[in-house]
Write an enzyme that holds these catalytic residues in place. Structure first.
Site, PDB file in Angstrom:
ATOM      1  N   ASP A  37       0.857  -1.172   0.000  1.00 52.40           N
ATOM      2  CA  ASP A  37       0.000   0.000   0.000  1.00 52.40           C
ATOM      3  C   ASP A  37       0.903   1.235   0.000  1.00 52.40           C
ATOM      4  O   ASP A  37       2.093   1.145   0.327  1.00 52.40           O
ATOM      5  CB  ASP A  37      -0.900  -0.024   1.235  1.00 52.40           C
ATOM      6  CG  ASP A  37      -1.982   1.036   1.204  1.00 52.40           C
ATOM      7  OD1 ASP A  37      -2.188   1.669   0.168  1.00 52.40           O
ATOM      8  OD2 ASP A  37      -2.636   1.218   2.253  1.00 52.40           O
ATOM      9  N   PHE A  38       0.361   2.383  -0.353  1.00 50.77           N
ATOM     10  CA  PHE A  38       1.188   3.589  -0.426  1.00 50.77           C
ATOM     11  C   PHE A  38       1.013   4.466   0.808  1.00 50.77           C
ATOM     12  O   PHE A  38       1.931   4.623   1.608  1.00 50.77           O
ATOM     13  CB  PHE A  38       0.869   4.388  -1.691  1.00 50.77           C
ATOM     14  CG  PHE A  38       1.734   5.602  -1.862  1.00 50.77           C
ATOM     15  CD1 PHE A  38       3.042   5.466  -2.292  1.00 50.77           C
ATOM     16  CD2 PHE A  38       1.256   6.869  -1.562  1.00 50.77           C
ATOM     17  CE1 PHE A  38       3.875   6.590  -2.416  1.00 50.77           C
ATOM     18  CE2 PHE A  38       2.065   7.989  -1.699  1.00 50.77           C
ATOM     19  CZ  PHE A  38       3.379   7.845  -2.126  1.00 50.77           C
ATOM     20  N   ASP A 218      -1.717  -0.682   5.923  1.00 56.32           N
ATOM     21  CA  ASP A 218      -2.058  -0.082   7.208  1.00 56.32           C
ATOM     22  C   ASP A 218      -3.549   0.054   7.444  1.00 56.32           C
ATOM     23  O   ASP A 218      -3.976   0.388   8.548  1.00 56.32           O
ATOM     24  CB  ASP A 218      -1.430   1.310   7.320  1.00 56.32           C
ATOM     25  CG  ASP A 218      -2.167   2.340   6.459  1.00 56.32           C
ATOM     26  OD1 ASP A 218      -2.429   2.049   5.272  1.00 56.32           O
ATOM     27  OD2 ASP A 218      -2.486   3.426   6.981  1.00 56.32           O
TER      28      ASP A 218
END
Length: 282
Positions: A37-38, A218
């Protein structure tokens, strides 16, 4: 004896020993998919989404990983593709999956007339919620609409989330994906777990070998990705931050993610491997 303020030899601050050992095992795999994920993982969460940038150490590690034969790097984000490209500045050869899998490499969005009509209704409904709840915002995507609540007062944010959930989020054909300060409504079936599975199958088809997977995320939407991993086959899931998770490992911050990626780069350099596919190809 170690110098004050320095980690003992072999330790990586922020990365538990069990996770370091799992990364070392991953480094020996013939082929490896590093999917991340970014926001909140490579980049710290910021109030203005367009200002997000990967930490320099993480960006450098991604560049190094894409140059390793047998390693594929993928960014798997809830952002729309244009936004993901803008903020991530992905290294050459990286695979991009946006909108939780509704956009990206191997997952083009192609809406039929019924989907387009439903999407128009969803956009109209979410826009009305935003108009009635100051501080919230609407983001448009090719197959959905997103309610953003980060800059709204807490009671207003909660009311907006309820309005979307009880309204368009409850409609037949609409998939609701709650996340941190966002609720995304999509008119197509797409999630990060399906995206990771599709990427793995694509790489396996190209190389003849099923890659091991490292996935870090996250948000609650990353749980779908953790759910498709197979720890018994060497897959590694890393939850970043607090909250219940199906991931086998946890780190605290994006800085810790940078440290674990740097450790993986070092482990790959030290490991005798038989690569399954050329870097940057799938």
């Amino acid at each position: 004896m170690t110098t004050s303020g320095q980690a003992p030899a072999g330790e990586v601050p922020g990365v538990p020993p069990e996770l370091r050992a799992a990364l070392d095992r991953l480094a020996a795999a013939p082929s490896l998919l590093v999917a991340l994920d970014f926001d909140g993982v490579l980049a710290p969460i910021v109030e203005e989404p367009g200002a997000a940038r990967a930490l320099p150490a993480s960006a450098a590690a991604l560049e190094a990983l894409t140059a390793v034969d047998g390693v594929a790097v993928a960014l798997v984000s809830g952002r729309a593709m244009e936004s993901l490209r803008q903020v991530s500045g992905p290294p050459a050869g990286a695979l991009l999956v946006a909108s939780h899998g509704a956009e990206g490499d191997g997952t083009p969005t192609d809406l039929d007339e019924d989907h387009r009509a439903l999407l128009a209704r969803v956009v109209e409904a979410v826009s009305a919620v935003v108009d009635a709840h100051p501080g919230t915002a609407l983001e448009l995507k090719p197959a959905g609409a997103v309610l953003h609540t980060r800059t709204a007062a807490r009671d207003t944010a909660a009311a907006a989330v309820r309005a979307v959930g009880e309204g368009p989020g409850s409609w037949e054909g609409v998939r609701s994906l709650p996340g941190k300060e966002v609720v995304e409504l999509s008119v197509v079936e797409a999630d990060k777990g399906s995206a990771v599975t599709a990427l793995r199958e694509r790489l396996a088809h190209g190389s003849g070998q099923r890659p091991a997977v490292l996935y870090a995320g996250d948000d609650t939407t990353d749980e779908d990705a953790f759910g498709v991993l197979d720890p018994s086959a060497g897959d590694v899931g890393v939850k970043v931050g607090e909250g219940a998770t199906a991931a086998g490992f946890r780190v605290g911050t994006p800085e810790d993610v940078a440290a674990l990626l740097e450790h993986l780069v070092s482990a790959l350099a030290a490991s005798p491997r038989k690569p399954g596919f050329p870097a940057g190809r799938a």
